[in-house]
Design a protein around this motif. Structure first.
Motif, PDB file in Angstrom:
ATOM      1  N   SER A  74       0.831  -1.205   0.000  1.00 31.08           N
ATOM      2  CA  SER A  74       0.000   0.000   0.000  1.00 31.08           C
ATOM      3  C   SER A  74       0.864   1.252   0.000  1.00 31.08           C
ATOM      4  N   ARG A  75       1.979   1.200   0.747  1.00 31.11           N
ATOM      5  CA  ARG A  75       2.907   2.342   0.724  1.00 31.11           C
ATOM      6  C   ARG A  75       3.461   2.540  -0.680  1.00 31.11           C
ATOM      7  N   LEU A  76       3.784   1.439  -1.339  1.00 35.60           N
ATOM      8  CA  LEU A  76       4.313   1.548  -2.695  1.00 35.60           C
ATOM      9  C   LEU A  76       3.246   2.036  -3.669  1.00 35.60           C
TER      10      LEU A  76
ATOM     11  N   GLY B  25      -0.090   5.901  -7.232  1.00 36.62           N
ATOM     12  CA  GLY B  25      -1.168   6.877  -7.265  1.00 36.62           C
ATOM     13  C   GLY B  25      -0.694   8.271  -7.630  1.00 36.62           C
ATOM     14  N   ILE B  26       0.490   8.645  -7.115  1.00 29.83           N
ATOM     15  CA  ILE B  26       1.008   9.986  -7.388  1.00 29.83           C
ATOM     16  C   ILE B  26       1.539  10.095  -8.810  1.00 29.83           C
ATOM     17  N   ALA B  27       2.201   9.039  -9.287  1.00 31.33           N
ATOM     18  CA  ALA B  27       2.826   9.089 -10.608  1.00 31.33           C
ATOM     19  C   ALA B  27       1.830   9.418 -11.721  1.00 31.33           C
TER      20      ALA B  27
ATOM     21  N   GLY C  76      -7.702   5.067  -2.209  1.00 34.12           N
ATOM     22  CA  GLY C  76      -7.947   3.664  -1.912  1.00 34.12           C
ATOM     23  C   GLY C  76      -6.719   2.954  -1.393  1.00 34.12           C
ATOM     24  N   SER C  77      -5.573   3.195  -2.012  1.00 34.67           N
ATOM     25  CA  SER C  77      -4.352   2.502  -1.594  1.00 34.67           C
ATOM     26  C   SER C  77      -3.900   2.939  -0.210  1.00 34.67           C
TER      27      SER C  77
ATOM     28  N   ALA D 282     -11.431   1.838  -6.165  1.00 36.13           N
ATOM     29  CA  ALA D 282     -11.542   0.388  -5.996  1.00 36.13           C
ATOM     30  C   ALA D 282     -10.254  -0.319  -6.411  1.00 36.13           C
ATOM     31  N   CYS D 283      -9.622   0.158  -7.489  1.00 37.13           N
ATOM     32  CA  CYS D 283      -8.330  -0.408  -7.888  1.00 37.13           C
ATOM     33  C   CYS D 283      -7.286  -0.204  -6.800  1.00 37.13           C
ATOM     34  N   GLY D 284      -7.296   0.974  -6.172  1.00 40.88           N
ATOM     35  CA  GLY D 284      -6.356   1.245  -5.086  1.00 40.88           C
ATOM     36  C   GLY D 284      -6.574   0.356  -3.882  1.00 40.88           C
ATOM     37  N   LEU D 285      -7.828  -0.011  -3.614  1.00 38.53           N
ATOM     38  CA  LEU D 285      -8.115  -0.940  -2.524  1.00 38.53           C
ATOM     39  C   LEU D 285      -7.653  -2.358  -2.854  1.00 38.53           C
TER      40      LEU D 285
END
Length: 428
Positions: free
Chosen positions: A166-168, A173-175, A294-295, A349-352
């Motif tokens: 999740s940290r990665l 998410g930012i990129a 989500g992540s 949802a993808c981030g979760l």
């Protein structure tokens, strides 16, 4: 940023590499803590950023590339498919190699290939050669994906692995938020070819990071022989694990959902809804915040729920959101707002989901983490690569093709979860 609590989900052995005639160099097989954990996350995060940076920086230029190279929309989307297929198939080769020779050597070699392939793309005079260059870029980036996942599994399992992933995913998410903006800025001062020069330079920097800041995590005694029969036998054992295969399919279908958005959004938002390059970058970034949300919510949910429950919730949200977007695209109700809003929840949802599927899958097969990570990654990029060109093939006069493909992939992931996650148990 703190390391997960030390428990059965972390490994703690410190082994030296054994090379006659050379000074012994410690192999890191102990889960890092405190500042070392933060450094570990930052180094891996910087490395995996090369994937979204390579994919997303040229998105604002796709319509321009089509015009300059005399290519169709589908052909230009094929360049995206090229890098995804390269990343998918490359992982099947790099995974067994990383289990045989260790993690660092394939990583540095892959980044070197990325640098050369990016320069080739910057030169490419035709869309066919550009696509070939993108495949080579994908092969190089495959090493980064495999090594990052395998390195995490070398040191962490279970919820600790899901938390670290999740940290990665914060980087993932930012990129996408930053990359199209960077691409737009480059396009304001040079042509689309300058984008590929930029990602080539990024590869050079990351080669130095990999060589200087990432220690080997696979000791010689845990390495596997690189022979065809044992490699095929390992892949066979993975494919006989029903739950592992289910997690691989869910991960691949959710990646296909994500890459359908990446491949189709520039044409839908710019050509159909009339957004400028700058406006597209802003809309793309705002939607990417959903993935980021989500992540980063995931580590907090892991304190109360297991990764399996979070995956099932994530694919359900994705399926419902994609259906809402499809209805809006078919009826025209709500205009651009009713396209962007469901997209935000889809990316949420993808981030979760995406940090938890590899954590569950790799925990089941730690003895072959590189090969298992390769199969997982290959499914993500091969399925994702197959989904992206479907949008262009179905036409570009509405948002329906993108919405339809995303509804199919998200709905497929939800269906697979019903039949496989009931028996998804974490196993050391």
């Amino acid at each position: 940023m703190t390391a997960p609590t030390a428990d059965a989900t972390t490994r703690s052995v410190l082994a030296p590499s054994e090379r006659p005639g050379r000074r012994r160099r410690a192999v890191l097989t102990e889960a890092p803590r405190g500042r070392a954990y933060a450094k570990f996350v930052l180094v891996l995060g910087a490395l995996i950023a090369i994937g979204p940076l390579t994919i997303d920086t040229y998105l604002p230029a796709m319509p321009t590339i089509a015009g300059e190279l005399g290519a169709t929309e589908s052909q230009v989307q094929g360049t995206l498919t090229g890098i995804l297929l390269g990343m998918g198939l490359g992982q099947l080769l790099v995974g067994p190699l990383a289990d045989a020779v260790g993690r660092r050597a394939p990583l540095v070699a892959g980044l070197g290939l990325h640098v050369l392939a990016s320069l080739f793309c910057a030169w490419a005079p035709t869309v066919e050669l550009l696509t070939a260059g993108r495949v080579l870029q994908g092969l190089g980036n495959a090493a980064v994906s495999v090594v990052a996942m395998a390195t995490v599994r070398d040191l962490f399992t279970g919820s600790a692995a899901a938390t670290l992933l999740s940290r990665l995913m914060l980087v993932m998410g930012i990129a996408p938020i930053v990359a199209p903006t960077i691409g737009g800025a480059v396009l304001a001062h040079t042509s689309w070819r300058g984008v590929f020069v930029l990602v080539s330079l990024a590869g050079v920097v990351l080669m130095a990071v990999a060589a200087l800041a990432l220690r080997e995590t696979l000791p010689p005694e845990r390495r596997r022989r690189l022979r065809p029969v044992p490699v095929l036998r390992t892949y066979g054992s993975l494919l006989r694990d029903r739950t592992f295969v289910g997690l691989v399919l869910i991960s691949g279908l959710m990646f296909a959902t994500l890459f359908s958005y990446i491949g189709g959004s520039s044409f839908v938002l710019q050509d159909i809804y009339g957004l400028s390059v700058a406006q597209f970058g802003l809309a793309f970034g705002l939607n990417s915040l959903g993935f980021l949300a989500g992540s980063q919510l995931n580590p907090f949910l892991l304190r109360r729920l297991g990764p399996r429950e979070i995956v099932r919730a994530g694919v359900t949200i994705a399926a419902v959101s994609s259906l809402v977007m499809l209805v809006a695209a078919l009826t025209g109700v709500g205009g651009l707002t009713m396209i962007l809003a469901p997209l935000w929840f889809l990316l949420f949802a993808c981030g979760l989901t995406l940090p938890n599927t590899p954590a569950l899958a790799l925990t089941r097969h730690g003895e072959a983490a590189g090969t298992a990570a390769a199969l997982l990654g290959a499914s993500q990029f091969v399925i994702g690569g197959a989904a992206a060109p479907l949008i262009g093939a179905m036409g570009s006069d509405s948002a329906v093709p993108m919405a339809l493909v995303m509804a199919g992939t998200a709905g497929g992931a939800a269906l697979v979860s019903v039949f496989t996650l009931r028996v998804a148990v974490v196993r050391d």
